[in-house]
Design an enzyme around this catalytic site. Structure first.
Site, PDB file in Angstrom:
ATOM      1  N   GLY A  27      -3.473   1.229  -6.291  1.00 58.35           N
ATOM      2  CA  GLY A  27      -4.229   2.397  -6.746  1.00 58.35           C
ATOM      3  C   GLY A  27      -3.911   3.648  -5.953  1.00 58.35           C
ATOM      4  O   GLY A  27      -2.932   3.723  -5.235  1.00 58.35           O
ATOM      5  N   HIS A  30       0.387   7.917  -7.347  1.00 54.83           N
ATOM      6  CA  HIS A  30       1.148   9.156  -7.203  1.00 54.83           C
ATOM      7  C   HIS A  30       2.367   9.082  -8.113  1.00 54.83           C
ATOM      8  O   HIS A  30       2.552   8.094  -8.841  1.00 54.83           O
ATOM      9  CB  HIS A  30       1.544   9.373  -5.735  1.00 54.83           C
ATOM     10  CG  HIS A  30       2.217   8.185  -5.116  1.00 54.83           C
ATOM     11  ND1 HIS A  30       3.487   7.784  -5.466  1.00 54.83           N
ATOM     12  CD2 HIS A  30       1.783   7.291  -4.196  1.00 54.83           C
ATOM     13  CE1 HIS A  30       3.811   6.723  -4.763  1.00 54.83           C
ATOM     14  NE2 HIS A  30       2.788   6.387  -3.993  1.00 54.83           N
ATOM     15  N   HIS A  33       4.426   5.833  -8.412  1.00 59.63           N
ATOM     16  CA  HIS A  33       3.888   4.780  -9.289  1.00 59.63           C
ATOM     17  C   HIS A  33       4.102   5.153 -10.760  1.00 59.63           C
ATOM     18  O   HIS A  33       4.464   4.307 -11.578  1.00 59.63           O
ATOM     19  CB  HIS A  33       2.371   4.618  -9.098  1.00 59.63           C
ATOM     20  CG  HIS A  33       1.950   4.195  -7.735  1.00 59.63           C
ATOM     21  ND1 HIS A  33       1.265   5.027  -6.880  1.00 59.63           N
ATOM     22  CD2 HIS A  33       2.086   3.015  -7.083  1.00 59.63           C
ATOM     23  CE1 HIS A  33       0.989   4.385  -5.765  1.00 59.63           C
ATOM     24  NE2 HIS A  33       1.490   3.163  -5.845  1.00 59.63           N
ATOM     25  N   GLN A  57      -3.447  -8.545   2.723  1.00 54.23           N
ATOM     26  CA  GLN A  57      -2.215  -7.990   3.291  1.00 54.23           C
ATOM     27  C   GLN A  57      -2.473  -6.958   4.383  1.00 54.23           C
ATOM     28  O   GLN A  57      -1.538  -6.328   4.865  1.00 54.23           O
ATOM     29  CB  GLN A  57      -1.305  -7.443   2.194  1.00 54.23           C
ATOM     30  CG  GLN A  57      -1.791  -6.185   1.499  1.00 54.23           C
ATOM     31  CD  GLN A  57      -0.903  -5.833   0.322  1.00 54.23           C
ATOM     32  OE1 GLN A  57      -0.933  -6.480  -0.721  1.00 54.23           O
ATOM     33  NE2 GLN A  57      -0.087  -4.792   0.473  1.00 54.23           N
ATOM     34  N   GLN A 144      11.510   1.353  -4.072  1.00 57.27           N
ATOM     35  CA  GLN A 144      12.431   1.131  -2.949  1.00 57.27           C
ATOM     36  C   GLN A 144      11.828   1.591  -1.621  1.00 57.27           C
ATOM     37  O   GLN A 144      12.286   1.191  -0.560  1.00 57.27           O
ATOM     38  CB  GLN A 144      13.755   1.859  -3.251  1.00 57.27           C
ATOM     39  CG  GLN A 144      14.733   2.042  -2.108  1.00 57.27           C
ATOM     40  CD  GLN A 144      15.391   0.742  -1.660  1.00 57.27           C
ATOM     41  OE1 GLN A 144      15.388  -0.257  -2.376  1.00 57.27           O
ATOM     42  NE2 GLN A 144      15.946   0.747  -0.459  1.00 57.27           N
ATOM     43  N   LYS A 145      10.767   2.422  -1.658  1.00 58.82           N
ATOM     44  CA  LYS A 145      10.169   2.857  -0.388  1.00 58.82           C
ATOM     45  C   LYS A 145       9.764   1.646   0.451  1.00 58.82           C
ATOM     46  O   LYS A 145       9.925   1.630   1.659  1.00 58.82           O
ATOM     47  CB  LYS A 145       8.958   3.761  -0.619  1.00 58.82           C
ATOM     48  CG  LYS A 145       8.539   4.440   0.674  1.00 58.82           C
ATOM     49  CD  LYS A 145       7.272   5.164   0.519  1.00 58.82           C
ATOM     50  CE  LYS A 145       6.229   4.429   1.102  1.00 58.82           C
ATOM     51  NZ  LYS A 145       5.109   3.983   1.255  1.00 58.82           N
ATOM     52  N   ALA A 172      10.472   8.103  -4.754  1.00 60.51           N
ATOM     53  CA  ALA A 172      10.039   9.435  -5.210  1.00 60.51           C
ATOM     54  C   ALA A 172       9.666  10.227  -3.965  1.00 60.51           C
ATOM     55  O   ALA A 172       8.942   9.731  -3.095  1.00 60.51           O
ATOM     56  CB  ALA A 172       8.841   9.305  -6.142  1.00 60.51           C
ATOM     57  N   SER A 181       3.528   8.546  -0.965  1.00 59.76           N
ATOM     58  CA  SER A 181       2.755   7.372  -0.563  1.00 59.76           C
ATOM     59  C   SER A 181       1.281   7.701  -0.734  1.00 59.76           C
ATOM     60  O   SER A 181       0.860   8.847  -0.505  1.00 59.76           O
ATOM     61  CB  SER A 181       3.037   7.056   0.910  1.00 59.76           C
ATOM     62  OG  SER A 181       2.057   6.175   1.412  1.00 59.76           O
TER      63      SER A 181
END
Ligand code: PAF
Length: 275
Positions: A27, A30, A33, A57, A144-145, A172, A181
């Site tokens: 959630g 940004h 996503h 996590q 990929q981040k 992005a 992020s």
């Protein structure tokens, strides 16, 4: 767009879609996503998104409680991006009393983030496996981040024979290079100004690599200098690894990936760049 909070209701609606792309998220969405959602929609015809801040996590001293949340805004953005199904469970829906199964991926999950955040990838692997079983997508989309997360997901999907194709999409970035992020909103104004130094440090490593530099100590040191000069000395790691194994090799191979994890005040930022 249909929104479901229970597994049963989601599964019943899912049967209407012969092929489905899936974007798992925590959630506070940004542009990163939303890019995944649009690509999933274009490649599959229909797309499901999950929004779940997964307690398993986060470590005991991490930011589970303060992780930003805004489901109403998320749903409006998802509708606009063309999402068909949204799964929005509460923790008790996914983790029922007595549940204790965890997936331990080993190998690639043990390096870097695995050392800085013990238990993190086991929590990710457990929830993503559950979500794959509930959503049953043909393809799933990741950014990929979180490069190491992508490698971990590919690993357990192969090891557990889960029938899903993993698609990894480019990072992005904001106009100044900061990787998008959900945690960026928690940066102070001062640290937001310093944060593009991560991208600059990665670019410096890429520049040296292009000139033929393969000494990992030199590449790592060059990244550290950029971060420290920008006022970000709290470096968790600044390293160059083999992009397949996430192991550090000296000298580095041509298949090299530069990775950073840096603390800016309360916020831990990560970024990476294939060299
Ligand atoms: O990348 C994330 O947001 C999370 O780790 C994921 C994949 C949604 C699992 O909780």
């Amino acid at each position: 767009m249909q929104v479901f909070e229970t597994i049963g209701a989601f599964r019943a609606a899912r049967t209407a879609y012969p092929t489905l792309g899936f974007v798992p998220t925590m959630g506070f969405l940004h542009e990163g996503h939303l890019g995944l959602v649009r690509q999933a929609k274009a490649e599959n015809g229909a797309v499901a998104v999950s929004i779940f801040v997964n307690p398993k996590q986060f470590g005991p001293n991490e930011d589970y409680a303060s992780y930003p949340r805004d489901p109403e805004r998320d749903l409006a953005l998802l509708k606009e991006a063309g999402a068909d199904l949204v799964f929005l469970p509460t923790p008790d829906v996914l983790y029922r009393p007595g549940s204790g199964t965890r997936i331990d991926v080993g190998g690639v999950a043990e390096e870097l983030e695995g050392q800085s955040r013990p238990g993190h990838f086991s929590g990710v692997a457990t929830v993503v496996t559950k979500l794959f079983n509930i959503v049953q997508p043909q393809r799933a989309y990741f950014g990929q981040k979180d490069a190491q997360q992508c490698a971990v997901v590919r690993r357990f999907v192969a090891d557990l024979d889960i029938p899903v194709e993993i698609v990894v999409c480019d990072i992005a970035r904001e106009a100044d290079g900061l990787a998008r992020s959900s945690r960026n909103v928690r940066l102070t104004t001062e640290n937001r100004q310093k944060a593009p130094a991560l991208f600059q440090a990665l670019q410096e490593a890429a520049r040296l690599f292009r000139r033929g530099e393969r000494d990992v100590d030199v590449l790592e040191n060059a990244m550290r200098v950029v971060l420290i000069e920008a006022g970000l000395p709290d470096i968790d790691y600044a390293t160059v690894v083999n992009a397949d194994t996430f192991r550090r090799e000296q000298p580095c191979s041509d298949n090299a990936l530069a990775l950073l994890a840096v603390r800016a005040g309360e916020v831990r930022l990560i970024d990476n760049m294939p060299l």
